[in-house]
Design a protein around this motif. Structure first.
Motif, PDB file in Angstrom:
ATOM      1  N   UNK A  63       9.475  -3.921   3.443  1.00 41.01           N
ATOM      2  CA  UNK A  63       8.629  -3.154   4.359  1.00 41.01           C
ATOM      3  C   UNK A  63       7.816  -2.108   3.607  1.00 41.01           C
ATOM      4  N   UNK A  64       8.399  -1.533   2.567  1.00 39.12           N
ATOM      5  CA  UNK A  64       7.711  -0.465   1.838  1.00 39.12           C
ATOM      6  C   UNK A  64       6.425  -0.932   1.172  1.00 39.12           C
ATOM      7  N   UNK A  65       6.299  -2.226   0.914  1.00 39.38           N
ATOM      8  CA  UNK A  65       5.054  -2.752   0.335  1.00 39.38           C
ATOM      9  C   UNK A  65       3.884  -2.428   1.253  1.00 39.38           C
ATOM     10  N   UNK A  66       4.116  -2.504   2.552  1.00 41.65           N
ATOM     11  CA  UNK A  66       3.041  -2.270   3.517  1.00 41.65           C
ATOM     12  C   UNK A  66       3.014  -0.834   4.026  1.00 41.65           C
ATOM     13  N   UNK A  67       4.181  -0.257   4.272  1.00 46.48           N
ATOM     14  CA  UNK A  67       4.207   1.051   4.919  1.00 46.48           C
ATOM     15  C   UNK A  67       3.788   2.189   3.998  1.00 46.48           C
ATOM     16  N   UNK A  68       4.162   2.135   2.724  1.00 47.91           N
ATOM     17  CA  UNK A  68       3.838   3.246   1.827  1.00 47.91           C
ATOM     18  C   UNK A  68       2.330   3.369   1.630  1.00 47.91           C
ATOM     19  N   UNK A 112      -6.003   0.130  -0.096  1.00 46.70           N
ATOM     20  CA  UNK A 112      -5.890  -0.909  -1.125  1.00 46.70           C
ATOM     21  C   UNK A 112      -5.752  -0.292  -2.520  1.00 46.70           C
ATOM     22  N   UNK A 113      -6.455   0.801  -2.774  1.00 45.16           N
ATOM     23  CA  UNK A 113      -6.367   1.460  -4.081  1.00 45.16           C
ATOM     24  C   UNK A 113      -4.951   1.988  -4.319  1.00 45.16           C
ATOM     25  N   UNK A 114      -4.342   2.570  -3.292  1.00 47.53           N
ATOM     26  CA  UNK A 114      -2.967   3.021  -3.449  1.00 47.53           C
ATOM     27  C   UNK A 114      -2.024   1.842  -3.597  1.00 47.53           C
ATOM     28  N   UNK A 115      -2.358   0.723  -2.982  1.00 50.70           N
ATOM     29  CA  UNK A 115      -1.576  -0.491  -3.190  1.00 50.70           C
ATOM     30  C   UNK A 115      -1.611  -0.924  -4.645  1.00 50.70           C
ATOM     31  N   UNK A 116      -2.761  -0.796  -5.272  1.00 50.35           N
ATOM     32  CA  UNK A 116      -2.889  -1.125  -6.694  1.00 50.35           C
ATOM     33  C   UNK A 116      -2.047  -0.157  -7.527  1.00 50.35           C
ATOM     34  N   UNK A 117      -2.120   1.132  -7.190  1.00 51.17           N
ATOM     35  CA  UNK A 117      -1.348   2.135  -7.928  1.00 51.17           C
ATOM     36  C   UNK A 117       0.145   1.870  -7.803  1.00 51.17           C
ATOM     37  N   UNK A 118       0.578   1.439  -6.614  1.00 51.75           N
ATOM     38  CA  UNK A 118       2.007   1.184  -6.376  1.00 51.75           C
ATOM     39  C   UNK A 118       2.432  -0.232  -6.763  1.00 51.75           C
ATOM     40  N   UNK A 119       1.535  -0.980  -7.388  1.00 50.56           N
ATOM     41  CA  UNK A 119       1.824  -2.344  -7.868  1.00 50.56           C
ATOM     42  C   UNK A 119       2.329  -3.279  -6.775  1.00 50.56           C
ATOM     43  N   UNK A 120       1.684  -3.251  -5.616  1.00 50.70           N
ATOM     44  CA  UNK A 120       2.076  -4.190  -4.570  1.00 50.70           C
ATOM     45  C   UNK A 120       1.542  -5.578  -4.936  1.00 50.70           C
ATOM     46  N   UNK A 121       2.194  -6.626  -4.467  1.00 44.27           N
ATOM     47  CA  UNK A 121       1.709  -7.980  -4.775  1.00 44.27           C
ATOM     48  C   UNK A 121       0.287  -8.202  -4.258  1.00 44.27           C
ATOM     49  N   UNK A 122      -0.465  -8.995  -5.014  1.00 46.81           N
ATOM     50  CA  UNK A 122      -1.869  -9.224  -4.661  1.00 46.81           C
ATOM     51  C   UNK A 122      -2.027  -9.857  -3.286  1.00 46.81           C
ATOM     52  N   UNK A 127       0.074   1.928   3.562  1.00 50.97           N
ATOM     53  CA  UNK A 127      -0.568   2.007   4.867  1.00 50.97           C
ATOM     54  C   UNK A 127      -0.550   3.396   5.471  1.00 50.97           C
ATOM     55  N   UNK A 128       0.375   4.218   5.044  1.00 53.15           N
ATOM     56  CA  UNK A 128       0.496   5.559   5.609  1.00 53.15           C
ATOM     57  C   UNK A 128      -0.428   6.556   4.886  1.00 53.15           C
ATOM     58  N   UNK A 129      -0.957   6.175   3.748  1.00 48.68           N
ATOM     59  CA  UNK A 129      -1.762   7.081   2.920  1.00 48.68           C
ATOM     60  C   UNK A 129      -2.920   7.747   3.673  1.00 48.68           C
ATOM     61  N   UNK A 130      -3.692   7.029   4.491  1.00 46.38           N
ATOM     62  CA  UNK A 130      -4.799   7.724   5.177  1.00 46.38           C
ATOM     63  C   UNK A 130      -4.348   8.854   6.107  1.00 46.38           C
TER      64      UNK A 130
END
Length: 149
Positions: free
Chosen positions: A78-83, A14-24, A85-88
């Motif tokens: 797809x990149x909203x979730x995959x980028x 979720x933190x990387x999602x924030x960094x990558x500005x994914x939709x809330x 999601x792959x971080x761990x």
């Protein structure tokens, strides 16, 4: 299994999602994808003693496949979730150890870690690409079947 690692992977994703500005509205789904991918990796390496590279390949394929399904459901790229999601699965610790051993002039161990880091990184890339290719093949077959009807 240690559930703290799952919570950590959820929040890291979720933190990387924030960094990558994914939709809330996709944050929770993205966090769950990262957590499940990490859980699959831990399960394969711990329970079934899979090699780290092969377990990473399977987990990356899983993350990419679930990302594609959620992208269709949420009508997002797809990149909203995959980028995120792959971080761990990214071998950051191994990359750090590689560089540390190079700096300490311990080249034999550094090369060993570098090889493992590159193989894991390649497994992540291959898992993402393989999932995308299978998805395109299935989509083409669906379109061909629709045209025939």
């Amino acid at each position: 299994m240690n559930f703290e690692t799952f919570y950590t992977s959820f929040f890291a994703t979720m933190a990387f999602g924030i960094i990558f500005n994914v939709p809330k509205r996709s944050m929770i789904s993205g966090g769950i994808i990262g957590m499940l991918g990490w859980a699959l990796y831990i399960w394969l390496t711990g329970q079934y003693h899979f090699d780290m590279v092969f377990a990473t390949l399977i987990a990356a394929f899983f993350v990419a496949t679930v990302s594609q399904l959620l992208a269709r459901y949420h009508k997002m790229p797809v990149t909203v979730f995959s980028v995120s999601g792959i971080i761990p699965l990214v071998p950051g610790g191994l990359a750090y150890d590689t560089m540390r051993h190079f700096v300490e002039n311990d080249y034999s161990i550094a090369i060993k870690y570098a090889t493992k880091t590159l193989l894991i990184s390649g497994a992540i890339a291959f898992g993402l690409i393989f999932s995308g290719v299978i998805s395109q093949i299935l989509r083409r077959n669906d379109n061909a079947n629709v045209k025939e009807d």
